[in-house]
Design a protein around this motif. Structure first.
Motif, PDB file in Angstrom:
ATOM      1  N   VAL B  37       0.256   9.613  -9.388  1.00  0.00           N
ATOM      2  CA  VAL B  37      -0.540   8.656  -8.610  1.00  0.00           C
ATOM      3  C   VAL B  37       0.258   7.378  -8.374  1.00  0.00           C
ATOM      4  N   PHE B  38       0.969   6.948  -9.417  1.00  0.00           N
ATOM      5  CA  PHE B  38       1.747   5.726  -9.289  1.00  0.00           C
ATOM      6  C   PHE B  38       2.820   5.883  -8.217  1.00  0.00           C
ATOM      7  N   LEU B  39       3.497   7.046  -8.238  1.00  0.00           N
ATOM      8  CA  LEU B  39       4.546   7.270  -7.241  1.00  0.00           C
ATOM      9  C   LEU B  39       3.958   7.297  -5.832  1.00  0.00           C
ATOM     10  N   ASP B  40       2.770   7.927  -5.681  1.00  0.00           N
ATOM     11  CA  ASP B  40       2.136   7.998  -4.359  1.00  0.00           C
ATOM     12  C   ASP B  40       1.769   6.607  -3.852  1.00  0.00           C
ATOM     13  N   GLY B  41       1.302   5.765  -4.779  1.00  0.00           N
ATOM     14  CA  GLY B  41       0.760   4.478  -4.332  1.00  0.00           C
ATOM     15  C   GLY B  41       1.737   3.330  -4.465  1.00  0.00           C
ATOM     16  N   GLU B  42       2.935   3.633  -4.984  1.00  0.00           N
ATOM     17  CA  GLU B  42       3.892   2.591  -5.329  1.00  0.00           C
ATOM     18  C   GLU B  42       4.123   1.602  -4.186  1.00  0.00           C
ATOM     19  N   SER B  43       4.295   2.162  -2.953  1.00  0.00           N
ATOM     20  CA  SER B  43       4.658   1.301  -1.832  1.00  0.00           C
ATOM     21  C   SER B  43       3.559   0.290  -1.523  1.00  0.00           C
ATOM     22  N   ARG B  44       2.317   0.605  -1.927  1.00  0.00           N
ATOM     23  CA  ARG B  44       1.211  -0.296  -1.609  1.00  0.00           C
ATOM     24  C   ARG B  44       0.874  -1.230  -2.763  1.00  0.00           C
ATOM     25  N   LEU B  45       1.558  -1.056  -3.890  1.00  0.00           N
ATOM     26  CA  LEU B  45       1.224  -1.887  -5.054  1.00  0.00           C
ATOM     27  C   LEU B  45       1.926  -3.237  -4.962  1.00  0.00           C
ATOM     28  N   VAL B  46       1.460  -4.038  -4.007  1.00  0.00           N
ATOM     29  CA  VAL B  46       1.992  -5.376  -3.836  1.00  0.00           C
ATOM     30  C   VAL B  46       0.831  -6.351  -4.032  1.00  0.00           C
ATOM     31  N   PRO B  47       1.144  -7.620  -4.391  1.00  0.00           N
ATOM     32  CA  PRO B  47       0.059  -8.575  -4.643  1.00  0.00           C
ATOM     33  C   PRO B  47      -0.940  -8.640  -3.481  1.00  0.00           C
ATOM     34  N   GLN B  48      -0.409  -8.506  -2.268  1.00  0.00           N
ATOM     35  CA  GLN B  48      -1.240  -8.592  -1.074  1.00  0.00           C
ATOM     36  C   GLN B  48      -2.366  -7.554  -1.096  1.00  0.00           C
ATOM     37  N   PHE B  49      -2.069  -6.403  -1.722  1.00  0.00           N
ATOM     38  CA  PHE B  49      -3.060  -5.328  -1.798  1.00  0.00           C
ATOM     39  C   PHE B  49      -4.292  -5.798  -2.568  1.00  0.00           C
ATOM     40  N   LEU B  50      -4.077  -6.646  -3.547  1.00  0.00           N
ATOM     41  CA  LEU B  50      -5.185  -7.128  -4.368  1.00  0.00           C
ATOM     42  C   LEU B  50      -5.958  -8.243  -3.688  1.00  0.00           C
ATOM     43  N   THR B  51      -5.331  -8.920  -2.720  1.00  0.00           N
ATOM     44  CA  THR B  51      -5.974 -10.107  -2.166  1.00  0.00           C
ATOM     45  C   THR B  51      -6.460  -9.901  -0.730  1.00  0.00           C
ATOM     46  N   SER B  52      -6.336  -8.679  -0.189  1.00  0.00           N
ATOM     47  CA  SER B  52      -6.759  -8.474   1.198  1.00  0.00           C
ATOM     48  C   SER B  52      -8.075  -7.720   1.266  1.00  0.00           C
ATOM     49  N   TYR B  53      -8.704  -7.868   2.437  1.00  0.00           N
ATOM     50  CA  TYR B  53      -9.925  -7.139   2.729  1.00  0.00           C
ATOM     51  C   TYR B  53      -9.575  -5.806   3.355  1.00  0.00           C
ATOM     52  N   PRO B  54     -10.541  -4.843   3.381  1.00  0.00           N
ATOM     53  CA  PRO B  54     -10.226  -3.556   4.009  1.00  0.00           C
ATOM     54  C   PRO B  54      -9.883  -3.717   5.481  1.00  0.00           C
ATOM     55  N   SER B  55      -9.111  -2.778   6.004  1.00  0.00           N
ATOM     56  CA  SER B  55      -8.741  -2.830   7.409  1.00  0.00           C
ATOM     57  C   SER B  55      -8.547  -1.417   7.931  1.00  0.00           C
TER      58      SER B  55
END
Lengths: 332, 284
Positions: B37-55
């Motif tokens: 799961v970590f490898l799949d999601g690695e590219s999206r694990l940036v601080p911005q991911f935690l602070t943005s709304y859905p899009s």
């Protein structure tokens, strides 16, 4: 004691804050329509920051239940409203405006190594999927003489899905009538996975799932779309942005809708949102999220319905496979 | 006799290996799952991911409202479930006399523990959302989740209370303490770590539940944070569920990143709770 104090103080905060109200646009309904509504809501937020748009995914039926109770002002639907839902809305004196906003092209897909099924007749699809096919049509050769004498493995959506409802009504002729002996899943990505890994598979699902998965990251084909021969003398047609939009891909092009509570349109935030929604449905946004724009002529008729606040349904009872503009013009 | 003793030893070492495997296998599976799961999601694990709304653009989408919603939800859930759960446990263990009423309550609690979570969603929808007209709010979600985890809280608290030796209670009575003083000053502090374990388990359960929230009508898209308990909300499992079912590959990455966030939050919660539990154990 500490617990009790904490509990009481939290209760107090509930009561104190529950009175604050902002402007809401409450939307629920089909998960098929959700990506479009979400995209419109995201863009709408840039325009009107103080309006709070909320979108749920209770499904078309679940969405109508809430809509007809007056709990939501807009409901997304992947099929037209049903008699029972019309009745429910009537009981609660909810008037609605029916607005088709995009097309989805249900696509019949096979594995890319399948060399024989390049096109399929609607009558063959019926033979394959009708309830009588259960336990009988088990090989490709049962479907058309000359096709390989090998098993056919079927994949399709589960009975809760609007895709299933539309496919059965357009192909088998009666909504909900289908053979039961196929691999079904409510998650279309599971169906994609199934067809992409099985050389003898045939499945159907929404256009976006075909389009996004037609090839893998290395541009190697994963799925092939089968051309549909509507047996009206025209050549078989493959689903694409163009063929669905211009109405040549039939009978598997289905419109998807939003239903708007017409009384709620007196609230400026709801009216603005719906107007913006219709504006956005003529843009590339629809395509970005995997759906197909209605042709301009149909969109104009839809906008007329909105500006004239035409109440009621014309798509309930319309024959599957009729274009949006034809249905709208016929009732004009 | 001697051979019997020997086969006992053999049996013991077999059991040891089997229990060791029972620990290692789930851990291996979990590690494998986490790594993929970590490898799949690695590219999206940036601080911005935690602070943005859905899009609708997967690369812009973030998890903020779901993360905040989930945290509010479990806080409210524990605020509701812990006093009621611990209170029931105290009644059943300390005051109850095993009469028909106690039996009835006990049967009901065990029944509740076996009810599928989706039914709690239906109950919450009718009772909290409609009958008590809380709407599809955080509060309605928290009450539903509280009902869902109550059996766990009650059972764990009862076990913890039961583990307090009765000699301690008697000693307290002997010193002239009333029943309430005994419970409050002797029994509860002694059993606090056990109760807390039950609370941790139940909060983690509440954090991961999706089905009741979907029935309750928790939302999938909202571009604001809940600002009161009556506010609509979304939660991590719902956002993940929504992303998984989308056709675009980018959303699958988002879902994987969302799962990582959910796991990290759960680990953090567990860590904090275990820290406090150990601290309490030391005090006693």
């Amino acid at each position: 004691m500490k617990f009790c104090l904490l509990f009481l103080s939290v209760l107090f905060i509930f009561i104190a804050t529950s009175c604050a109200k902002s402007k809401f646009v409450e939307i629920d309904g089909s998960s098929t329509v959700f990506p479009i509504t979400e995209a419109v809501a995201v863009n709408f937020k840039e325009k009107a920051k103080d309006i709070r748009v909320t979108v749920g995914i209770s499904g078309t039926g679940g969405g109508f239940k809430r809509f007809c109770r007056g709990e939501t002002v807009i409901s997304g639907a992947s099929r037209p409203i049903k008699e029972s839902e019309i009745e429910l809305c009537k009981q609660n004196k909810i008037n609605y405006i029916e607005l088709p906003i995009a097309y989805d092209g249900l696509t019949v897909v096979v594995h890319p190594t399948n060399t024989w099924a390049k096109s399929i007749k609607v009558s063959e699809l019926k033979k394959l999927w009708e309830p009588a096919a259960k336990g009988k049509i088990l090989k490709w050769s049962d479907l058309r003489a000359g096709w390989p004498n090998k098993e056919i493995h079927l994949f399709g959506p589960g009975t809760d899905s609007g895709t299933f409802d539309y496919f059965t009504s357009a192909i088998v002729g009666k909504e909900g009538m289908s053979r039961g002996d196929y691999t079904s899943s409510e998650d279309d990505n599971v169906l994609v996975q199934g067809v992409a890994t099985d050389p003898l598979a045939l499945g159907y699902f929404g256009f976006a799932y075909y389009w996004e998965n037609r090839e893998d990251k290395n541009a190697k084909p994963r799925l092939s779309a089968v051309a549909i021969d509507s047996e009206t003398g025209k050549p078989p047609i493959v689903s694409s942005f163009e063929t669905v939009s211009n109405g040549t891909y039939q009978p598997l092009s289905r419109p998807i809708f939003i239903y708007v509570n017409s009384d709620a349109l007196n609230r400026s935030e709801v009216k603005d949102f719906v107007a913006f929604y219709l504006e956005q449905s003529s843009t590339k946004l629809i395509r970005t999220v995997g759906y197909i724009n209605l042709p301009p002529v149909a969109l104009r008729l839809v906008k007329d319905r909105f500006t004239n606040r035409t109440i009621g349904t014309v798509f309930n009872g319309a024959k599957a496979g009729t274009t949006v503009e034809k249905v709208l013009q016929a009732k004009k | 006799m001697k051979s019997g003793w020997r086969s006992g030893r053999l049996l013991e070492s077999i059991l040891k290996v089997v229990s060791l495997l029972a620990v290692i296998i789930p851990l291996l599976i979990l590690t494998f799952f986490l790594i993929t799961v970590f490898l799949d999601g690695e590219s999206r694990l940036v601080p911005q991911f935690l602070t943005s709304y859905p899009s609708y653009k997967p690369e812009d989408a973030g998890i903020l409202p779901a993360l905040v919603g989930s945290i509010y939800l479990i806080i409210l859930t524990s605020v509701i479930a812990v006093p009621i759960g611990v209170g029931s446990a105290i009644y059943l263990e300390e005051y109850g006399n095993g009469g028909w009423l106690d039996n009835l309550i006990e049967i009901n609690i065990s029944n509740l523990a076996g009810v599928p979570s989706i039914l709690y969603g239906l109950l919450g929808l009718e009772l909290f959302v409609r009958a008590l007209s809380m709407g599809r709010s955080l509060l309605a979600g928290a009450f539903t989740m509280a009902l869902l985890v109550l059996p766990i809280v009650i059972t764990a608290s009862r076990e913890a209370l039961r583990a307090v030796p009765s000699s301690l209670r008697e000693a307290s009575y002997a010193l002239g303490a009333s029943r309430w003083e005994t419970i409050w000053q002797v029994v509860l502090p002694m059993s606090a770590s056990g109760i807390l374990t039950g609370v941790i388990l139940s909060v983690c359960r509440a954090m991961g539940e999706t089905a009741p929230l979907i029935f309750l009508g928790a939302l999938t898209y909202l571009a604001f944070l809940p600002d009161s308990p009556m506010s609509p909300f979304t939660a991590l499992p719902i956002q993940i569920f929504n992303w998984i079912s989308r056709p675009q590959a980018g959303f699958a990455e988002n879902a994987a990143a969302g799962i990582v966030v959910l796991m990290v939050v759960l680990l953090l919660l567990n860590g904090i709770a275990i820290y406090f539990r150990n601290k309490m154990q030391k005090r006693i």
